[in-house]
Enzyme design. Structure first.
Site, PDB file in Angstrom:
ATOM      1  N   HIS A 118       3.116 -44.096  97.981  1.00  0.00           N
ATOM      2  CA  HIS A 118       4.230 -44.414  97.086  1.00  0.00           C
ATOM      3  C   HIS A 118       3.694 -44.891  95.736  1.00  0.00           C
ATOM      4  O   HIS A 118       4.099 -44.399  94.682  1.00  0.00           O
ATOM      5  CB  HIS A 118       5.133 -45.482  97.706  1.00  0.00           C
ATOM      6  CG  HIS A 118       6.058 -46.146  96.739  1.00  0.00           C
ATOM      7  ND1 HIS A 118       7.169 -45.514  96.232  1.00  0.00           N
ATOM      8  CD2 HIS A 118       6.028 -47.371  96.158  1.00  0.00           C
ATOM      9  CE1 HIS A 118       7.783 -46.335  95.393  1.00  0.00           C
ATOM     10  NE2 HIS A 118       7.106 -47.460  95.321  1.00  0.00           N
ATOM     11  N   ASP A 164       3.684 -26.485  67.275  1.00  0.00           N
ATOM     12  CA  ASP A 164       3.410 -26.620  68.715  1.00  0.00           C
ATOM     13  C   ASP A 164       2.418 -27.757  68.865  1.00  0.00           C
ATOM     14  O   ASP A 164       2.136 -28.460  67.901  1.00  0.00           O
ATOM     15  CB  ASP A 164       2.826 -25.318  69.293  1.00  0.00           C
ATOM     16  CG  ASP A 164       3.101 -25.197  70.797  1.00  0.00           C
ATOM     17  OD1 ASP A 164       2.593 -26.044  71.548  1.00  0.00           O
ATOM     18  OD2 ASP A 164       3.835 -24.285  71.210  1.00  0.00           O
ATOM     19  N   TRP A 220      -2.650 -48.611  96.426  1.00  0.00           N
ATOM     20  CA  TRP A 220      -3.011 -47.748  95.295  1.00  0.00           C
ATOM     21  C   TRP A 220      -4.251 -48.258  94.572  1.00  0.00           C
ATOM     22  O   TRP A 220      -4.872 -47.534  93.813  1.00  0.00           O
ATOM     23  CB  TRP A 220      -1.826 -47.630  94.317  1.00  0.00           C
ATOM     24  CG  TRP A 220      -1.648 -48.760  93.359  1.00  0.00           C
ATOM     25  CD1 TRP A 220      -1.135 -49.988  93.646  1.00  0.00           C
ATOM     26  CD2 TRP A 220      -1.995 -48.789  91.970  1.00  0.00           C
ATOM     27  NE1 TRP A 220      -1.127 -50.774  92.518  1.00  0.00           N
ATOM     28  CE2 TRP A 220      -1.651 -50.066  91.471  1.00  0.00           C
ATOM     29  CE3 TRP A 220      -2.547 -47.860  91.076  1.00  0.00           C
ATOM     30  CZ2 TRP A 220      -1.860 -50.437  90.147  1.00  0.00           C
ATOM     31  CZ3 TRP A 220      -2.747 -48.240  89.758  1.00  0.00           C
ATOM     32  CH2 TRP A 220      -2.406 -49.510  89.305  1.00  0.00           C
ATOM     33  N   SER A 223      -6.851 -33.990  83.922  1.00  0.00           N
ATOM     34  CA  SER A 223      -5.583 -33.613  83.315  1.00  0.00           C
ATOM     35  C   SER A 223      -5.161 -34.623  82.251  1.00  0.00           C
ATOM     36  O   SER A 223      -4.786 -34.255  81.131  1.00  0.00           O
ATOM     37  CB  SER A 223      -4.524 -33.505  84.406  1.00  0.00           C
ATOM     38  OG  SER A 223      -3.246 -33.579  83.862  1.00  0.00           O
ATOM     39  N   SER A 224      -5.216 -35.909  82.600  1.00  0.00           N
ATOM     40  CA  SER A 224      -4.750 -36.922  81.654  1.00  0.00           C
ATOM     41  C   SER A 224      -5.612 -36.971  80.405  1.00  0.00           C
ATOM     42  O   SER A 224      -5.095 -37.111  79.296  1.00  0.00           O
ATOM     43  CB  SER A 224      -4.774 -38.313  82.271  1.00  0.00           C
ATOM     44  OG  SER A 224      -4.000 -38.359  83.388  1.00  0.00           O
ATOM     45  N   HIS A 262      -5.582 -52.494  84.034  1.00  0.00           N
ATOM     46  CA  HIS A 262      -4.661 -53.178  83.137  1.00  0.00           C
ATOM     47  C   HIS A 262      -4.256 -52.310  81.945  1.00  0.00           C
ATOM     48  O   HIS A 262      -3.063 -52.179  81.673  1.00  0.00           O
ATOM     49  CB  HIS A 262      -5.128 -54.561  82.714  1.00  0.00           C
ATOM     50  CG  HIS A 262      -4.046 -55.223  81.950  1.00  0.00           C
ATOM     51  ND1 HIS A 262      -2.953 -55.794  82.555  1.00  0.00           N
ATOM     52  CD2 HIS A 262      -3.783 -55.255  80.631  1.00  0.00           C
ATOM     53  CE1 HIS A 262      -2.085 -56.182  81.637  1.00  0.00           C
ATOM     54  NE2 HIS A 262      -2.577 -55.868  80.453  1.00  0.00           N
ATOM     55  N   GLU A 268      -4.043 -49.301  82.029  1.00  0.00           N
ATOM     56  CA  GLU A 268      -3.159 -48.326  82.659  1.00  0.00           C
ATOM     57  C   GLU A 268      -1.717 -48.821  82.688  1.00  0.00           C
ATOM     58  O   GLU A 268      -0.789 -48.050  82.440  1.00  0.00           O
ATOM     59  CB  GLU A 268      -3.657 -48.025  84.083  1.00  0.00           C
ATOM     60  CG  GLU A 268      -2.686 -47.252  84.962  1.00  0.00           C
ATOM     61  CD  GLU A 268      -2.500 -45.802  84.548  1.00  0.00           C
ATOM     62  OE1 GLU A 268      -3.330 -45.303  83.769  1.00  0.00           O
ATOM     63  OE2 GLU A 268      -1.521 -45.192  85.000  1.00  0.00           O
ATOM     64  N   TYR A 316      -0.266 -50.560  80.594  1.00  0.00           N
ATOM     65  CA  TYR A 316       0.310 -50.361  79.265  1.00  0.00           C
ATOM     66  C   TYR A 316       0.524 -48.890  78.962  1.00  0.00           C
ATOM     67  O   TYR A 316       1.446 -48.532  78.220  1.00  0.00           O
ATOM     68  CB  TYR A 316      -0.518 -51.072  78.197  1.00  0.00           C
ATOM     69  CG  TYR A 316      -0.210 -52.544  78.280  1.00  0.00           C
ATOM     70  CD1 TYR A 316       1.029 -52.997  77.867  1.00  0.00           C
ATOM     71  CD2 TYR A 316      -1.081 -53.430  78.872  1.00  0.00           C
ATOM     72  CE1 TYR A 316       1.380 -54.316  78.020  1.00  0.00           C
ATOM     73  CE2 TYR A 316      -0.739 -54.751  79.031  1.00  0.00           C
ATOM     74  CZ  TYR A 316       0.492 -55.195  78.598  1.00  0.00           C
ATOM     75  OH  TYR A 316       0.848 -56.493  78.777  1.00  0.00           O
ATOM     76  N   SER A 368      12.673 -47.865  70.864  1.00  0.00           N
ATOM     77  CA  SER A 368      12.696 -48.004  69.406  1.00  0.00           C
ATOM     78  C   SER A 368      13.319 -46.802  68.721  1.00  0.00           C
ATOM     79  O   SER A 368      13.676 -46.882  67.543  1.00  0.00           O
ATOM     80  CB  SER A 368      11.282 -48.206  68.866  1.00  0.00           C
ATOM     81  OG  SER A 368      10.619 -49.204  69.586  1.00  0.00           O
ATOM     82  N   HIS A 371      -6.982 -61.057  85.075  1.00  0.00           N
ATOM     83  CA  HIS A 371      -5.813 -61.740  85.640  1.00  0.00           C
ATOM     84  C   HIS A 371      -5.388 -61.136  86.969  1.00  0.00           C
ATOM     85  O   HIS A 371      -4.559 -61.719  87.652  1.00  0.00           O
ATOM     86  CB  HIS A 371      -4.652 -61.833  84.642  1.00  0.00           C
ATOM     87  CG  HIS A 371      -4.061 -60.532  84.212  1.00  0.00           C
ATOM     88  ND1 HIS A 371      -3.665 -60.298  82.928  1.00  0.00           N
ATOM     89  CD2 HIS A 371      -3.809 -59.391  84.883  1.00  0.00           C
ATOM     90  CE1 HIS A 371      -3.172 -59.077  82.829  1.00  0.00           C
ATOM     91  NE2 HIS A 371      -3.252 -58.502  84.007  1.00  0.00           N
ATOM     92  N   HIS A 372      -5.937 -60.003  87.330  1.00  0.00           N
ATOM     93  CA  HIS A 372      -5.668 -59.474  88.672  1.00  0.00           C
ATOM     94  C   HIS A 372      -6.633 -60.055  89.689  1.00  0.00           C
ATOM     95  O   HIS A 372      -6.564 -59.730  90.868  1.00  0.00           O
ATOM     96  CB  HIS A 372      -5.778 -57.949  88.667  1.00  0.00           C
ATOM     97  CG  HIS A 372      -4.757 -57.304  87.779  1.00  0.00           C
ATOM     98  ND1 HIS A 372      -3.503 -56.967  88.217  1.00  0.00           N
ATOM     99  CD2 HIS A 372      -4.797 -56.964  86.474  1.00  0.00           C
ATOM    100  CE1 HIS A 372      -2.812 -56.431  87.222  1.00  0.00           C
ATOM    101  NE2 HIS A 372      -3.574 -56.423  86.144  1.00  0.00           N
ATOM    102  N   THR A 424       4.458 -58.763  72.504  1.00  0.00           N
ATOM    103  CA  THR A 424       5.559 -58.257  73.316  1.00  0.00           C
ATOM    104  C   THR A 424       6.858 -58.920  72.884  1.00  0.00           C
ATOM    105  O   THR A 424       7.907 -58.269  72.762  1.00  0.00           O
ATOM    106  CB  THR A 424       5.296 -58.516  74.809  1.00  0.00           C
ATOM    107  OG1 THR A 424       3.951 -58.134  75.096  1.00  0.00           O
ATOM    108  CG2 THR A 424       6.226 -57.725  75.681  1.00  0.00           C
ATOM    109  N   LYS A 462       8.277 -57.440  69.792  1.00  0.00           N
ATOM    110  CA  LYS A 462       9.014 -56.187  70.016  1.00  0.00           C
ATOM    111  C   LYS A 462      10.432 -56.482  70.478  1.00  0.00           C
ATOM    112  O   LYS A 462      11.403 -55.931  69.947  1.00  0.00           O
ATOM    113  CB  LYS A 462       8.300 -55.338  71.060  1.00  0.00           C
ATOM    114  CG  LYS A 462       6.979 -54.851  70.554  1.00  0.00           C
ATOM    115  CD  LYS A 462       6.431 -53.795  71.466  1.00  0.00           C
ATOM    116  CE  LYS A 462       5.704 -52.759  70.693  1.00  0.00           C
ATOM    117  NZ  LYS A 462       6.447 -51.722  70.096  1.00  0.00           N
ATOM    118  N   ARG A 482       2.560 -59.421 100.379  1.00  0.00           N
ATOM    119  CA  ARG A 482       2.862 -58.016 100.142  1.00  0.00           C
ATOM    120  C   ARG A 482       2.005 -57.143 101.065  1.00  0.00           C
ATOM    121  O   ARG A 482       1.021 -57.613 101.631  1.00  0.00           O
ATOM    122  CB  ARG A 482       2.619 -57.653  98.671  1.00  0.00           C
ATOM    123  CG  ARG A 482       1.173 -57.745  98.247  1.00  0.00           C
ATOM    124  CD  ARG A 482       0.998 -57.589  96.726  1.00  0.00           C
ATOM    125  NE  ARG A 482       1.033 -56.191  96.305  1.00  0.00           N
ATOM    126  CZ  ARG A 482       0.383 -55.714  95.232  1.00  0.00           C
ATOM    127  NH1 ARG A 482      -0.378 -56.520  94.490  1.00  0.00           N
ATOM    128  NH2 ARG A 482       0.468 -54.462  94.900  1.00  0.00           N
TER     129      ARG A 482
END
Ligand code: HEM
Ligand SMILES: [Cu+2]
Lengths: 535, 294
Positions: A77, A106, A142, A170-171, A254, A256, A258, A269, A303-304, A329, A332, A451
Site C-alpha cells: 500500500h 512539447d 515501505w 523513470s523518475s 525526507h 521525497e 517534499y 497557488s 527527525h525520522h 510552510t 505559504k 503502527r
C-alpha cells in the site's frame, strides 16, 4: 506546421492503430493522459489494499488477514501510493500542463518522455506480482529497514529492489526532462520570476528528484549486495551498521516527502487566485519559500531517527532545522489565506478541494511540528500518531491537490465541464471520509497504539472502528470520482476556452479541448486580455 | 526554403518502448539469475542467466537504434540551437544524478570510517556495545579485522591504483586535446587523440582487473571482508563500470569521427562523451583519496 518525420501512417487495424498511438507516442498530452490513468488504476489497487488493512483493524483480534498478509498489505500500500499514485499523478499533470503554461510546443525531450512513462507499468507489474511469489510480497514496510529487508527479507525482496531501480530510472529521466523543458522552452518574455507557480514548484521538485532518487538506488543496491554478495554495509559483525540504512534511506526519504507535496503547493497557488478572482498574494515569497523548503529538506532526515540513539547534538540540530521548515510552510499558508482575503470567492469543486488542501494540510503540518520535538517524538514515534500525520499531509495534501487539479484542468483537456453537483458530492464525502479515517488516529497514537501491527489491545477498539467506517466511505467515493471523470470525457456541457472566469495563464488562451499540438508558433506573453477566447 | 521549425518534435518512436521492455526483461532476468546462482534463495533452474543477457542485448540494440535516429536528425540539420541546448542541459543533469549515485556509497564509506567502526570499538557512549559484543575488536582503517573476526589485508595505494590515477588523469588531458583538435577542424589529430584516450581507458580497466585478482587471490580482500571490502568493491566496481561505459562511448566517438560526423561547430555527442569522461575522472580522484590513500 512543424517539420514532422513520418506523417504517412498507413491504414492499420483499429487495434494496431490504438497500440501504436499509445505505445509509440511522443506527445506530451497523450503521455500525460497515460500517466494520469496509470496513477488512477494504481490508486484503486493501493486503495483496495488499504481496505484490507482497515477491515482487519475494524475490530481487535485477527479476523481474516494473517500477520504476514497484513504486513505485505501495509508495505505494498505504501509503496504503490507513494511511487505509483502521487508521483505519476503529479508527473502526468506536469506533462499536460507545463508545455501549455510556458508556451512550449512539447516537452524538451519527447522520446525520453515516452521512455519515462513506459518503464512504470513494467515496474509496478513486477512489484505487484510479488504477491504471488513464494514467501509472499515484501513485508517490511515501505521504508524497508535493514535487517528486515536484508537478513529477513523474503525472496521477492529482490524483485522489489529491481522494481525500485526501474522507478528510479523513470523518475530521474522524467525530472531531467521537466527541468530542461522549463529552463529551455519558455516563451520569450517569461522570465523565471514570471513563471506560474505550478511551474516553479515542479522545477524545484524535479531538482529534488534528480538529487535523491539516485541515493535511493544506492540504498537498494546496498541491500541487494548485503543479501546476496556478502557485503556488510548494514551488518555490525562486518563493521557496518543497520542504522546506516536508515541514514541513506531518509536522506532520500525526507526530500521525497517534499517531492510528494511541492507540486500540490503549486496547484493550490494556481487555483485559489482563480476562484478568489485576485492575484496571488506574495508571489515572490512563494517562490523563495518553496526553494527554502527544498534546501532545508536535505538536512532534516534525522527527525525520522530520533529514537535510534543519535548523538545529542545531532538530535538538537535536526529538531531545530525541522522546526525551521515550518516557517516557509507558514508563509505559504499565510499567502493562500491572504489571497482569498476580500476576494470574490466562488466555491466550484476545484476550489473546494484546494480549500480542503489548505486547511487539512495545515493540520498535518502541525502534527509534524509536534513530531519534530525530540522528547515528544520519543513518545509518538512508531505509533498511529505518525500515521495520522503523514496521511493528513498526503491524502488531503497530495491527493486532494491532484484531485483539485483534475477538476480544474479536465475541461481544458476534454472540452467538457464535469458535473458540478457530483463533484460537490465527491468533495463532501471525501472530506468527511478523510477526517473520519485519519483524525481518530491522532488519539490512537497518543494513547500508544503502535503502527504496522495487525492486532491491538481492547481500549483502542472504538476509534479504530470509526476510522474503518471512514475509510470505507472514502474508498467508495473514489468510485464516484472515477465515474465523474469518465462521464466528463464522454460528454457534458461544452467548456469555453477560458473555462474559469478568473483564470489567467497561457493554457487558457487555447481552445478546449486543447488541440493535440499547441504553441507550435510561440504565443504572446504576457497575454493581452483580448487573447483569452470570449464565451 | 521551408523555415526551420522552432523546435523539432519527433512524431512517434518505437525505441522507448523497446527500451522499457528491455529494462523489464533485464530486471526480471537479473532477479532470477541472482536467485539461481547465489546461496540465499538457491532457486532451481538456470533460465535467469540467458534472460538477463537477452535483456542486456536488447538494451544495447535500443541504444543503437535510438542514438541512430538522433544522429540522423542531427546530420539532416533538424536540430535547432534550442534543441542542442536541451541535449546539453539533459546531459549535465544526468551527470548530476550520477554524482548523487556515487554520493550514496561515499556516504556509506564516511559513515563506516567516522561512525560505525569507532562506535563498535567503544567510542562515544558505546563502551558497553564494545565490551559486551566484541571486546577484541579494534578501530583501524583499513579494517583489517572485522568484529566478527574476518581478516583481510589492505590494498596499497601507491602501486597499481596510483598508476591508474596517472592513466586516468592523462586520459582526461588527451580527450581535451582531441576536443581542441576538433574545434580547429584538425581531422588527423582528432582520431589520434581519441584513440589514445580509448587506449588509456582500456589500460585502466585491464589494470583494475589485475588489481582485483590480487585483492581476491593474495590479500584476501573480497566483497565479504567486512565494511572495508564492501565499500572498496562497491565504489571501485561502479566506478570501473562507468569507465567501461565511457570507454565504449569514446570508442563510438572515434568511429564517428573517422566517418566525418563532427564539425568544428556541431559536435555535441563528442562533448557529452568528454563531460562524462571528466566526471568519471573526478570520481576516481575522490576514490583514490578516500578509498586507497587516507
Ligand atoms: C511542517 C512540515 C513537516 C514536519 C515538521 C514533519 C515532521 C515529521 C517527523 C518528525 C516525522 C517522523 C515521525 C516519527 O517517525 O516519529 C515525520 C514522518 C513522516 N512525514 Fe512529516 N513532517 C512535515 C511535513 C510532511 C509532508 C509535507 C509530508 C508529505 C507530503 C510528510 C510525510 C511524512 C511521512 C510519509 C512520514 C512517515 C514516514 C514513515 O515513517 O513511514 N511530512 N514527519
Ligand atoms: Cu521527514
Amino acid at each position: 506546421m512543424a517539420v514532422t518525420a513520418d506523417h504517412n501512417i498507413p491504414n492499420r487495424s483499429p487495434l494496431m492503430a490504438f497500440l501504436s498511438r499509445w505505445l509509440l507516442t511522443t506527445n506530451h498530452k497523450e503521455i500525460g493522459t497515460l500517466y494520469m490513468w496509470l496513477s488512477f488504476v494504481l490508486f484503486f489497487i493501493g486503495g483496495a489494499m488499504a481496505m484490507v488493512i482497515r477491515m482487519e483493524l475494524f475490530q481487535p483480534g485477527i479476523q481474516f488477514a494473517e500477520p504476514l498478509l497484513y504486513n505485505q498489505m501495509v508495505t505494498l500500500h505504501g509503496l504503490i501510493m507513494v511511487f505509483g499514485v502521487v508521483m505519476p499523478g503529479f508527473v502526468g499533470l506536469a506533462n499536460w500542463q507545463l508545455p501549455m503554461m510556458i508556451g512550449a510546443p512539447d516537452m524538451a525531450l519527447p522520446r525520453l518522455n515516452n521512455f519515462s512513462f513506459w518503464i512504470l507499468p513494467f515496474a509496478f507489474t513486477l512489484l505487484i506480482s510479488t504477491l504471488f511469489m513464494e514467501g509472499g510480497a515484501p513485508n517490511f514496510g515501505w521504508t524497508f529497514y535493514a535487517p528486515l529487508s536484508t537478513t529477513y527479507g523474503p525472496p521477492s525482496t529482490d524483485v522489489f529492489i529491481f522494481g525500485v531501480h526501474l522507478m528510479g530510472i523513470s523518475s530521474v529521466l522524467g525530472a531531467i526532462n521537466i527541468i530542461v523543458t522549463i529552463f529551455n522552452l519558455r516563451v520569450k518574455g517569461m522570465t523565471l520570476m514570471k513563471m506560474p507557480l505550478f511551474v516553479w514548484t515542479w522545477l524545484i521538485t524535479a531538482f529534488l528528484l534528480v538529487m535523491v532518487m539516485p541515493v535511493l538506488a544506492g540504498a537498494v543496491t546496498m541491500v541487494l549486495t548485503d543479501r546476496h554478495f556478502g557485503t556488510s554495509f548494514f551488518a555490525a559483525a562486518g563493521g557496518g551498521d543497520p542504522l546506516l540504512f536508515q541514514h541513506v534511506f531518509w536522506f532520500f526519504g525526507h526530500p521525497e516527502v517534499y517531492i510528494l507535496i511541492l507540486p500540490g503547493f503549486g496547484i493550490a497557488s494556481q487555483i485559489i487566485p482563480t476562484f478568489a478572482r485576485k492575484k496571488l498574494f506574495g508571489y515572490h515569497s512563494m517562490v523563495y519559500a518553496t526553494a527554502s523548503i527544498a534546501i532545508l529538506s536535505f538536512v532534516v532526515w534525522g527527525h525520522h531517527m530520533f529514537t535510534t540513539g543519535m548523538p545529542l547534538t545531532a538530535e538538537l540540530f535536526v529538531m531545530y532545522a525541522t522546526m525551521l521548515i515550518a516557517v516557509p510552510t507558514g508563509v505559504k499558508v499565510f499567502n493562500w489565506v491572504a489571497t482569498m482575503w476580500r476576494g470574490s470567492i466562488t466555491f466550484e469543486t476545484p476550489m473546494l478541494f484546494a480549500l480542503g488542501f489548505v486547511i487539512l494540510f495545515t493540520i498535518g503540518g502541525f502534527s509534524g511540528l509536534m513530531l519534530a520535538l525530540v522528547p515528544a517524538d520519543f513518545q509518538y514515534h512508531d505509533t498511529f500518531f505518525v500515521v495520522a500525520h503523514f496521511h493528513y499531509v498526503l491524502y488531503p495534501g497530495a491527493i486532494f491537490g491532484i484531485m483539485s487539479a483534475v477538476y480544474y484542468w479536465l475541461p481544458k483537456w476534454t472540452g467538457n465541464m464535469y458535473d458540478e453537483r457530483l463533484g460537490k458530492i465527491h468533495f463532501w464525502t471525501a472530506i468527511i471520509g478523510v477526517n473520519m479515517t485519519f483524525f481518530p488516529m491522532h488519539f490512537l497514537g497518543l494513547a500508544g497504539m503502535p503502527r504496522r501491527i495487525v492486532d491491538y489491545s481492547l481500549q483502542f477498539a472504538d476509534f479504530n472502528m470509526v476510522a474503518s467506517f471512514g475509510a470505507g466511505m472514502l474508498g467508495l467515493t473514489q468510485v464516484l470520482f472515477l465515474y465523474i471523470v469518465i462521464k466528463t470525457i464522454r460528454g457534458g456541457k461544452k467548456a469555453t476556452g477560458r473555462v474559469w472566469e478568473g483564470a489567467e495563464g497561457l493554457e487558457w488562451t487555447l481552445a478546449s479541448p486543447a488541440p493535440l499540438h499547441t504553441f507550435e508558433t510561440p504565443p504572446k506573453f504576457p497575454t493581452p486580455e483580448e487573447d483569452y477566447p470570449r464565451d | 526554403m521551408i523555415e526551420a521549425p522552432r523546435y523539432y518534435v519527433p512524431h512517434s518512436s518505437p525505441w522507448p518502448i523497446i527500451g522499457s521492455t528491455a529494462l523489464a526483461i533485464t530486471a526480471f532476468g537479473a532477479v532470477s539469475f541472482i536467485h539461481q546462482s547465489t546461496e540465499k534463495v538457491a532457486a532451481e533452474g538456470s533460465f535467469g542467466e540467458p534472460i538477463f543477457f537477452i535483456g542486456l542485448a536488447m538494451i544495447a540494440f535500443m541504444m543503437f537504434g535510438w542514438f541512430g535516429i538522433v544522429i540522423r536528425e542531427s546530420v539532416k540539420g533538424m536540430n535547432s540551437v534550442m534543441m542542442d541546448r536541451s541535449y546539453r542541459m539533459g546531459m549535465a543533469w544526468f551527470i548530476v544524478s550520477e554524482i548523487m549515485f556515487f554520493a550514496a556509497f561515499f556516504g556509506a564509506l564516511f559513515y563506516a570510517r567516522i561512525m560505525s567502526v569507532p562506535w563498535l570499538a567503544g567510542a562515544g557512549n558505546n563502551l558497553e556495545t564494545h565490551v559486551l559484543l566484541w571486546p577484541e575488536f579494534a578501530d583501524t582503517w583499513p579494517l583489517f579485522m572485522t568484529p566478527g573476526g574476518g581478516i583481510t589485508e589492505a590494498m596499497e595505494a601507491w602501486g597499481l591504483p596510483f598508476i591508474n590515477t596517472v592513466i586516468l588523469v592523462t586520459s582526461s588531458v588527451t580527450v581535451t586535446f582531441a576536443h581542441w583538435a576538433l574545434k580547429k577542424n584538425h581531422r588527423v589529430l582528432l582520431p589520434i587523440w581519441l584513440a589514445i584516450t580509448v587506449a588509456l581507458g582500456t589500460t585502466f580497466l585491464t589494470l583494475q582487473v589485475i588489481e582485483y585478482q590480487e585483492a581476491y587471490g593474495e590479500l584476501g580482500l573480497t566483497m565479504g571482508s567486512g565494511i572495508y571490502g564492501s565499500t572498496f568493491f562497491m565504489l571501485t566496481g561502479f566506478h570501473g563500470f562507468h569507465v567501461a561505459m565511457g570507454t565504449i562511448i569514446l570508442f563510438v566517438m572515434l568511429l564517428r569521427s573517422l566517418r566525418g560526423h563532427f564539425s568544428a561547430e556541431n559536435h555535441f555527442a563528442f562533448e557529452a562523451a568528454s563531460w562524462y569522461w571528466h566526471f568519471v575522472d573526478v570520481v576516481w580522484l575522490f576514490l583514490f583519496t578516500f578509498v586507497y590513500w587516507f
